[in-house]
Design a protein around this motif. Structure first.
Motif, short mmCIF file in Angstrom:
data_model
loop_
_atom_site.label_atom_id
_atom_site.label_comp_id
_atom_site.label_asym_id
_atom_site.label_seq_id
_atom_site.Cartn_x
_atom_site.Cartn_y
_atom_site.Cartn_z
N LEU A 76 -59.48 29.66 118.84
CA LEU A 76 -59.03 28.27 118.71
C LEU A 76 -60.14 27.23 118.65
CD1 LEU A 76 -55.88 27.69 120.92
CD2 LEU A 76 -56.15 27.16 118.50
N ILE A 77 -61.23 27.47 119.38
CA ILE A 77 -62.22 26.40 119.49
C ILE A 77 -63.16 26.43 118.28
CG2 ILE A 77 -63.97 25.35 120.98
CD1 ILE A 77 -62.61 26.57 123.38
N PRO A 78 -63.31 25.27 117.60
CA PRO A 78 -64.16 25.20 116.41
C PRO A 78 -65.63 25.48 116.75
CG PRO A 78 -62.83 23.20 116.65
CD PRO A 78 -62.72 23.96 117.94
N GLN B 6 -41.71 37.40 102.10
CA GLN B 6 -40.97 36.26 102.64
C GLN B 6 -41.60 35.78 103.94
OE1 GLN B 6 -36.91 37.75 102.88
NE2 GLN B 6 -36.42 36.73 100.95
N GLN B 7 -41.72 34.44 104.04
CA GLN B 7 -42.04 33.81 105.33
C GLN B 7 -43.39 34.15 105.90
OE1 GLN B 7 -39.77 32.88 108.79
NE2 GLN B 7 -38.15 34.19 108.00
N ALA B 8 -44.33 34.57 105.08
CA ALA B 8 -45.66 34.88 105.63
C ALA B 8 -46.36 33.61 106.07
CB ALA B 8 -46.51 35.60 104.58
N LEU B 9 -47.14 33.73 107.13
CA LEU B 9 -47.96 32.61 107.58
C LEU B 9 -49.10 32.41 106.60
CD1 LEU B 9 -47.56 31.03 110.29
CD2 LEU B 9 -49.61 32.22 111.11
N ILE B 10 -49.38 31.18 106.25
CA ILE B 10 -50.46 30.90 105.31
C ILE B 10 -51.17 29.62 105.72
CG2 ILE B 10 -49.09 29.56 103.63
CD1 ILE B 10 -50.65 31.36 101.48
N ALA B 11 -52.47 29.56 105.44
CA ALA B 11 -53.24 28.37 105.77
C ALA B 11 -52.82 27.20 104.88
CB ALA B 11 -54.73 28.65 105.59
N THR B 355 -67.26 27.20 109.33
CA THR B 355 -65.97 27.33 110.03
C THR B 355 -65.26 28.60 109.56
OG1 THR B 355 -64.67 26.18 108.35
CG2 THR B 355 -65.76 24.80 110.01
N PRO B 356 -64.33 29.11 110.37
CA PRO B 356 -63.59 30.31 109.95
C PRO B 356 -62.89 30.15 108.59
CG PRO B 356 -63.31 29.98 112.28
CD PRO B 356 -64.05 28.77 111.78
N ARG B 357 -62.38 28.99 108.31
CA ARG B 357 -61.73 28.81 107.00
C ARG B 357 -62.73 28.88 105.86
NH1 ARG B 357 -56.10 25.67 107.12
NH2 ARG B 357 -55.32 26.76 108.95
N GLN B 358 -63.92 28.34 106.09
CA GLN B 358 -64.97 28.48 105.07
C GLN B 358 -65.36 29.95 104.92
OE1 GLN B 358 -67.78 25.76 106.84
NE2 GLN B 358 -67.09 24.02 105.60
N SER B 359 -65.40 30.67 106.05
CA SER B 359 -65.78 32.09 106.00
C SER B 359 -64.84 32.89 105.12
CB SER B 359 -65.77 32.69 107.41
OG SER B 359 -66.62 32.00 108.26
N VAL B 360 -63.53 32.71 105.31
CA VAL B 360 -62.60 33.52 104.52
C VAL B 360 -62.63 33.10 103.04
CG1 VAL B 360 -61.10 34.14 106.48
CG2 VAL B 360 -60.52 32.16 105.07
N PRO B 404 -54.79 32.02 113.81
CA PRO B 404 -54.99 33.38 113.30
C PRO B 404 -56.26 33.56 112.46
CG PRO B 404 -52.73 32.65 112.92
CD PRO B 404 -53.50 31.45 113.41
N ILE B 405 -56.58 32.59 111.63
CA ILE B 405 -57.80 32.73 110.82
C ILE B 405 -59.03 32.60 111.72
CG2 ILE B 405 -59.20 31.67 108.99
CD1 ILE B 405 -56.60 31.13 107.48
N GLY B 406 -58.96 31.69 112.68
CA GLY B 406 -60.05 31.56 113.64
C GLY B 406 -60.30 32.87 114.37
#
Lengths: 474, 474
Positions: A76-78, B6-11, B355-360, B404-406
């Motif tokens: 959770l923590i950035p 159906q209903q998958a979690l997505i950023a 950040t984790p989002r940049q990583s993926v 979850p991505i984090g």
């Protein structure tokens, strides 16, 4: 429990051999190495017979520094440095004892399934429910069967005082209880829960010089002497803490702890990233142990602890995962891998680099040495406690057949731990904990929280401008 | 294949949402985000219906640099820098095509189970059986179903020429075949195996400036232009290679490759640890991609690639595991984790940290961009190829419910990949490969080798004294 492991692969001076091991009660009763390729039993089987022919036997490792309840904030923590990260951690930390219990179970399980048989939990306390917090963690560790060293995380100064003033006039406010109240709580905790023979030990564990008065350290020294407790603390995790020590004391944090008398052969110190040459000498002379938490040090940008220098100076070193909000896993093999390789970039002479065999020795024997138990555990020897791990060498992550210890350390083992014994009790069997219903734990964890991101921390909003100024960030 | 998730979690930009995704054939046909907490289907279900309610959906990652057959030596090579490590690797490398096939299967499986849907295999060739080597790898990748980019690892200079002379008079001997023979072999390989529409692409992939003549690079450029092939190479992995480039060319390896015309937007370059400011500018201008292999760079003590500088300069970056003898796993999530966090210690300003989002995004879109396919894959968008991964958010390693991505990036996911589709084919289902018998693979791997250590390398004995002298090691 009485059992006999037959034909397990074991490290020898020359490479690998096969060994039979007999366990009686909580101790290793007898061991016998097979001559050459002879596969006939070398010891009379007693009790349960365990076939070790596709298994590697090692002494259990120590997860020598973690904070179990951080599990609730993992992921959770950035990306923040420690001083801001901790502001967000504390802001969202209020938990209940049931959550403490569940995160201790999860921490123990991940540690066990990555080769750890002991965990050092620098346990974050629920304000006003300090003793209940410890009780919940003790309950979890006793249930799952891991050997636990619990150091209630104590302080007597407010969070903001952990950042250097840097010449600014700052008021930090009061911590919510006094030094005397903290020490009285610790006295209660020791009386109620310190049962080393049953696998639960309480440690004194002030959070570190950044948030603790000298009086608190002195009270902990007195308590540890009186009850024969291990000592633990964070030490010089960040550059900011190094600056802070010079602001507070006029000399280094290590010199200050040494002058207080905190450092001895049962003192283990988490991080030790920013030590100077003379600090390293003090750790060596006092027989203190450095707990290396490489993943946390990377995530928080703390730096690289000078591990090769520690080893060259004769300082004992062990590995920890650190809490799951700064790593964010509790996989000890990952900490061992990164904590061994990371230092190769700090010294061009590869002859100083840590070998896989040295890594597993640091993780096992180095860990128990820091807990004052090196005569008792940490190697496969007659008379030592049966804290043992069998690795499944048919796991795809440990194939093909090469150097099993080399691959265990440099690879990425998955589902590699087959069996774990602590105090002679088999607490993991065929990769599953024997005393814990994993599906039940999963369901309990799923009841809390939601999948989210982007919470707003008012602590960080308050602390950031000052932090950036002191650290010279434009 | 036709199916509906159906209903998958997505950023989403704000955090997370729920999505329905319809796949027809090899492409994403339609997507629909659920409004708020509405759980009613947003798209008419077509084909197989996949319940995504406890799953996270991401575009597949690219394992953008590996050498599959190194799998046979993983765990075996002691801590050495690249130049000595490679001496030992080559000495014990002779394999047969059946082993090439098995190690390609293993590499693909570990990649798939850590979120990768594409692999770039810089494939070490069996001398004299070069085409058979490629055939064996192609067979494995087609069977398991991963998207593969195979760059036969070619050179035309002997191994010893990869170490700088440092003023010494040295004779390096001849490589066993000529530049023309190498290029003719490549021509054959392209004709026989380059089938991008079927998921197998051949790349030109000279090992690097340290072992290749200009004529070999020029021949590869010609071949890549004629057949529209991606280009790949190692680049400035070690300080020794930087010294070597100045010895050979009088200027930097990047400047030299640029002057040859090797760098373009389909060129991906593994490592890039020792680049200078003007080199970085060249990579940005030519649209070249850096493949970051953090674990290998640590294990071999190569250094820390200046990833934050690459990102700031606008250079595209992706992640690779590198070969399993220098890592020694093929877990892409581990490479993403360490390759993201490692840089926090190189820049005190956390606002630059990844950040984790940049990583993926780097792992998915960055990876396919380096292969010239960013219009085709790398994100969940209508019209893009269905190279998709569903992660099981009830895996204990992804609990409790946080970001979850984090947690996927900063944690240590284990058994986290539930389903994988490549080109719309479901090649992993509930964590198991659908086209591969894992027990059979295990048995086949177990047939080779033995558990051992301490082999003696005559290559290292020959190279070590010169290496230590050139690198200034006493």
């Amino acid at each position: 429990m009485t059992f006999t492991i037959q034909q397990a692969l074991i490290a020898t001076e020359e490479g690998y051999g096969r060994i039979d091991v007999q366990i009686e009660g909580d101790r290793i009763e007898a061991i016998a190495l097979h001559p050459g390729t002879d596969i006939t039993p070398q010891l009379e089987p007693r009790g349960t017979v365990i076939d070790g022919s596709y298994k590697l036997l090692l002494a259990g490792f120590v997860n020598a520094h973690t904070h179990s309840s951080e599990m609730w904030q993992r992921g959770l923590i950035p990306p923040y440095p420690l001083e801001l990260w901790i502001g967000e951690l504390h802001e969202f930390s209020p938990l209940n004892p049931q959550q403490i219990y569940l995160s201790a179970l999860s921490t123990a399980l991940e540690t066990l399934l990555s080769g750890g048989t002991s965990v050092v939990d620098h346990l974050v306390l629920i304000p006003g429910q300090e003793v209940e917090t410890v009780a919940a963690a003790v309950k979890a560790y006793q249930e799952i069967g891991i050997r636990a060293f619990i150091g209630p995380l104590i302080q007597d100064q407010a969070l903001a005082s952990g950042i250097p003033d840097g010449g600014a006039e700052r008021k930090h406010g009061q911590f919510y209880c006094t030094t005397e109240q903290v020490l009285a709580m610790m006295e209660t905790v020791v009386e109620r829960f310190h049962r080393p023979q049953e696998g639960i030990s309480i440690m004194v564990a002030p959070t570190g010089i950044q948030l603790c008065s000298d009086a608190l350290f002195q009270g902990c020294i007195e308590l540890s002497d009186r009850h024969n407790l291990c000592r633990h603390a964070h030490l010089l995790e960040t550059k900011a803490q190094k600056l802070l020590a010079y602001e507070k004391y006029g000399f280094s944090a290590v010199e200050h702890l040494h002058s207080l008398g905190y450092l001895n052969e049962r003192t283990s110190l988490a991080h030790c990233v920013w030590l100077e040459e003379r600090d390293i000498k003090i750790l060596a002379e006092t027989g203190s142990t450095v707990v290396h938490n490489p993943l946390s040090n990377l995530r928080l940008g703390s730096g690289i602890a000078p591990l090769l220098k520690y080893r060259q100076a004769g300082v004992n070193v062990s590995f920890g995962c650190d809490g799951a909000a700064s790593n964010d896993g509790q996989d000890l093999l990952e900490a061992i891998k990164i904590g061994s390789m990371l230092h190769n970039i700090t010294d061009p002479d590869y002859r100083h680099w840590i070998t896989p065999r040295q890594s597993v020795e640091m993780a096992a024997l180095g860990g128990v040495k820091g807990l004052g138990m090196d005569g008792e555990m940490g190697s496969v020897e007659v008379g030592k406690k049966a804290d043992l791990v069998l690795y499944d060498l048919t796991s795809l992550s440990l194939l093909p057949r090469t150097d099993p210890i080399g691959l265990l350390v440099t690879g990425r083992p998955t589902q590699a731990v087959a069996d774990v014994w602590v105090n002679g009790d088999r607490i993991v069997s065929n990769g599953q904990p024997t005393r814990l219903d994993v599906d039940n734990l999963r369901q309990n964890l799923l009841q809390y929280g939601e999948w989210t991101t982007n919470r707003q921390s008012s602590n960080i909003a308050q602390m950031e401008a000052h932090y950036r100024q002191v650290m010279g960030l434009s």
